[in-house]
Design a protein around this motif. Structure first.
Motif, PDB file in Angstrom:
ATOM      1  N   LEU A 156       0.821  -1.208   0.000  1.00 33.65           N
ATOM      2  CA  LEU A 156       0.000   0.000   0.000  1.00 33.65           C
ATOM      3  C   LEU A 156       0.854   1.256   0.000  1.00 33.65           C
ATOM      4  CD1 LEU A 156      -2.776  -1.116   2.520  1.00 33.65           C
ATOM      5  CD2 LEU A 156      -2.657  -1.467   0.042  1.00 33.65           C
ATOM      6  N   MET A 157       1.959   1.259   0.751  1.00 34.45           N
ATOM      7  CA  MET A 157       2.853   2.429   0.753  1.00 34.45           C
ATOM      8  C   MET A 157       3.465   2.653  -0.615  1.00 34.45           C
ATOM      9  SD  MET A 157       4.831   2.831   4.376  1.00 34.45           S
ATOM     10  CE  MET A 157       5.715   1.290   4.332  1.00 34.45           C
ATOM     11  N   ASN A 158       3.676   1.576  -1.342  1.00 34.30           N
ATOM     12  CA  ASN A 158       4.264   1.674  -2.673  1.00 34.30           C
ATOM     13  C   ASN A 158       3.420   2.513  -3.625  1.00 34.30           C
ATOM     14  OD1 ASN A 158       6.545   0.470  -4.391  1.00 34.30           O
ATOM     15  ND2 ASN A 158       4.748  -0.004  -5.631  1.00 34.30           N
ATOM     16  N   ASP A 159       2.112   2.586  -3.370  1.00 38.03           N
ATOM     17  CA  ASP A 159       1.225   3.402  -4.207  1.00 38.03           C
ATOM     18  C   ASP A 159       1.506   4.890  -4.060  1.00 38.03           C
ATOM     19  OD1 ASP A 159      -0.210   1.510  -5.579  1.00 38.03           O
ATOM     20  OD2 ASP A 159      -1.829   1.396  -4.115  1.00 38.03           O
ATOM     21  N   TYR A 160       2.043   5.284  -2.921  1.00 35.97           N
ATOM     22  CA  TYR A 160       2.255   6.702  -2.630  1.00 35.97           C
ATOM     23  C   TYR A 160       3.705   7.141  -2.797  1.00 35.97           C
ATOM     24  CZ  TYR A 160      -2.418   6.111  -0.855  1.00 35.97           C
ATOM     25  OH  TYR A 160      -3.757   5.825  -0.755  1.00 35.97           O
ATOM     26  N   ILE A 364      -0.983   2.798  13.681  1.00 34.41           N
ATOM     27  CA  ILE A 364      -2.345   2.254  13.631  1.00 34.41           C
ATOM     28  C   ILE A 364      -2.603   1.576  12.289  1.00 34.41           C
ATOM     29  CG2 ILE A 364      -4.801   2.884  13.520  1.00 34.41           C
ATOM     30  CD1 ILE A 364      -4.244   5.013  15.646  1.00 34.41           C
ATOM     31  N   GLU A 365      -2.256   2.255  11.196  1.00 36.05           N
ATOM     32  CA  GLU A 365      -2.478   1.685   9.864  1.00 36.05           C
ATOM     33  C   GLU A 365      -1.717   0.376   9.689  1.00 36.05           C
ATOM     34  OE1 GLU A 365      -1.808   4.200   6.545  1.00 36.05           O
ATOM     35  OE2 GLU A 365      -3.321   5.669   7.124  1.00 36.05           O
ATOM     36  N   GLY A 410      -9.875   5.628   1.725  1.00 34.90           N
ATOM     37  CA  GLY A 410      -9.121   4.401   1.463  1.00 34.90           C
ATOM     38  C   GLY A 410      -7.636   4.646   1.305  1.00 34.90           C
ATOM     39  N   SER A 411      -7.177   5.806   1.788  1.00 39.06           N
ATOM     40  CA  SER A 411      -5.762   6.188   1.600  1.00 39.06           C
ATOM     41  C   SER A 411      -4.885   5.604   2.709  1.00 39.06           C
ATOM     42  CB  SER A 411      -5.630   7.711   1.567  1.00 39.06           C
ATOM     43  OG  SER A 411      -6.361   8.249   0.495  1.00 39.06           O
ATOM     44  N   PHE A 412      -4.691   4.311   2.674  1.00 39.58           N
ATOM     45  CA  PHE A 412      -3.824   3.634   3.629  1.00 39.58           C
ATOM     46  C   PHE A 412      -2.429   3.493   3.024  1.00 39.58           C
ATOM     47  CE2 PHE A 412      -7.949   2.695   5.229  1.00 39.58           C
ATOM     48  CZ  PHE A 412      -7.780   2.567   6.597  1.00 39.58           C
TER      49      PHE A 412
END
Length: 499
Positions: A156-160, A364-365, A410-412
């Motif tokens: 998920l971090m890779n998306d940002y 938390i995420e 949905g921005s995790f």
């Protein structure tokens, strides 16, 4: 077919997909600014349909074949080749996600967003818990579909920020935390500065007009953008000639609006500075959200909370609010707006305690995605760690775990980029200072173009050509080095807290 013809076909396909995505973005912007409440359900359907269409077009087998043919061509220039490489990477990543899942995610996000709005109105996390739980389960599925090494949160971090991992962020935060705590420990033993002048009555309309003027002064082009009001300030764009920012106004807190304007203005300047001739292509997009945050944090903090900026702009503020500000000098104003004091709201936090807000959300995420906590645990964990790190007692959900919009979108995987953005910002600003010895004098005279022009040349015009680390090295001759932020903060706050 010649390479030129193939590349033209690729460009046409990508721009048509962009047209659909940006049409969806217009609807999302409207949803958070002007959409009447009864339009929520149909808007969710519309957004889901457009998301599904854009995804289906992007993962079409014909586009994949075209990209695979182009990537092997030797007669593309370096920019064309990079566009194709990045599009093929994006294609292969998106190919892992079924169109039905994209639609399901879009519909779920719409429901979660409206549930979050209602939960905030009633000040009750329980109204948001179940929609959020559904969304998190989808994000876990998304991580599994995309694939990952070591931790699902990495996907998920890779998306940002491409290549960002839990290991990288953990190391940065573990190094940053004790240094911040040490600096905060020094500050808390000094006489506190006074920022009571920010908490008077400031007319909403006058605040709005002042914010517009400040945006103009940092270089925001109102012929290529606009500002509106929203629950949570944000920036969106549909091309580099149509960039929208929003702010919020509290008539009893001037700072809420001012630094929202400057922060979102920094994001918008980046979007307005991206190359328009690359519309729909990777090189017409921003590098990463860490770099995007570096732009907003640089303008908000390095410039907008600097003494030089207010030497020029305090006289303007006094024309709008003479009764509230006539007695203030630029030096007193500068100290007050940089008051360090633990607080409840991330977007209103000073730039030192701010990072603990980010770290709490990041933890938390990470735990939600790995499954070590569930949504029902969020309020208790949140409240406990706000007490532990910031020493504040969370009075209710609205000022606690319901304050941010990101989870409802949905921005995790997003939050770490806020702190990384501050690190990059300090390093970039140090590079600007090295190249422009009269920088502070220029800013004090209202010449913010020296900052904007440097960023246009060294950051904006590159689009997605480089990854974050490489772009930082190209711009500053050094990979990301958090020491720049600590040095910047130590110097600045030693000046402010001199007692």
């Amino acid at each position: 077919m010649s390479t030129l013809e193939l590349y033209t076909e690729y460009k046409t396909k990508m721009q048509k997909i962009a047209d659909v995505k940006y049409a969806s973005a217009v609807l999302q912007w409207d949803q958070e600014t002007y959409l009447p409440p009864k339009g929520n359900d149909f808007r969710g359907r519309q957004l889901a349909t457009l998301s599904e269409i854009a995804h289906e077009q992007f993962v079409d087998e014909k586009l994949g074949a075209l990209l695979n043919e182009l990537v092997g061509k030797n007669d593309l220039n370096e920019f064309e080749k990079r566009n194709v490489q990045l599009s093929l990477e994006d294609y292969n990543r998106n190919k892992k996600i079924p169109a039905t899942f994209v639609r399901q995610m879009s519909e779920t996000v719409t429901r979660a967003y409206h549930a979050w709005v209602k939960a905030r109105e009633s000040n009750s996390f329980t109204e948001f818990q179940e929609p959020l739980n559904v969304l998190i389960n989808l994000k876990k599925q998304e991580a599994d579909l995309l694939g990952y090494e070591h931790h699902p949160y990495n996907a998920l971090m890779n998306d940002y920020d491409k290549g960002l991992t839990v290991n990288i962020v953990d190391n940065i935060f573990n190094n940053l935390k004790p240094q911040l705590l040490a600096l905060l420990d020094v500050i808390k033993n000094k006489p506190q500065v006074d920022n009571s002048f920010l908490h008077q009555h400031f007319d909403k309309d006058k605040q709005w007009s002042f914010g517009i003027e400040i945006l103009k002064r940092i270089g925001f082009d109102f012929e290529a953008g606009r500002q509106d009001l929203s629950v949570h300030p944000f920036t969106t764009n549909f091309n580099n000639a149509d960039v929208r920012v929003t702010t919020r106004v509290d008539e009893n807190d001037l700072g809420n609006m001012v630094w929202s304007c400057i922060h979102e203005g920094g994001h918008a300047l980046y979007e307005q500075g991206l190359p328009g001739d690359q519309y729909g292509l990777p090189l017409g997009e921003y590098c990463s959200l860490s770099i995007h945050e570096s732009q907003s944090r640089l303008w908000e903090n390095c410039v907008g909370r600097g003494l030089s900026f207010w030497k020029h702009n305090l006289p303007l503020l006094k024309t709008f609010f003479p009764k509230q500000t006539d007695h203030l000098s630029a030096e007193v104003f500068f100290k007050g707006i940089n008051k360090v004091e633990p607080s409840l709201i991330r977007t209103e936090a000073d730039e030192l305690t701010y990072h603990f807000h980010v770290m709490i959300r990041y933890e938390i995420e990470k735990m939600l995605i790995e499954g070590s906590i569930s949504t029902k645990d969020i309020p208790a964990y949140w409240n406990e760690h706000y007490k532990k790190y910031l020493g504040v007692t969370v009075p209710d959900d609205k000022k606690g775990c319901l304050q941010d919009i990101h989870w409802s979108h949905g921005s995790f995987g997003y939050f770490a980029t806020y702190s990384l953005g501050s690190m990059y910002a300090a390093q970039l600003y140090a590079a600007i200072e090295r190249e422009n010895v009269s920088l502070e004098k220029d800013i004090s005279e209202g010449n913010n173009n020296v900052v904007l022009n440097w960023l246009r040349k060294n950051i904006h015009q590159s689009g997605r050509f480089y990854l974050s680390e490489t772009l930082c090295k190209e711009a500053t001759n050094e990979s990301l080095n958090p020491a720049y932020f600590i040095n910047y903060a130590t110097k600045k706050y030693n000046t402010i807290y001199t007692g």
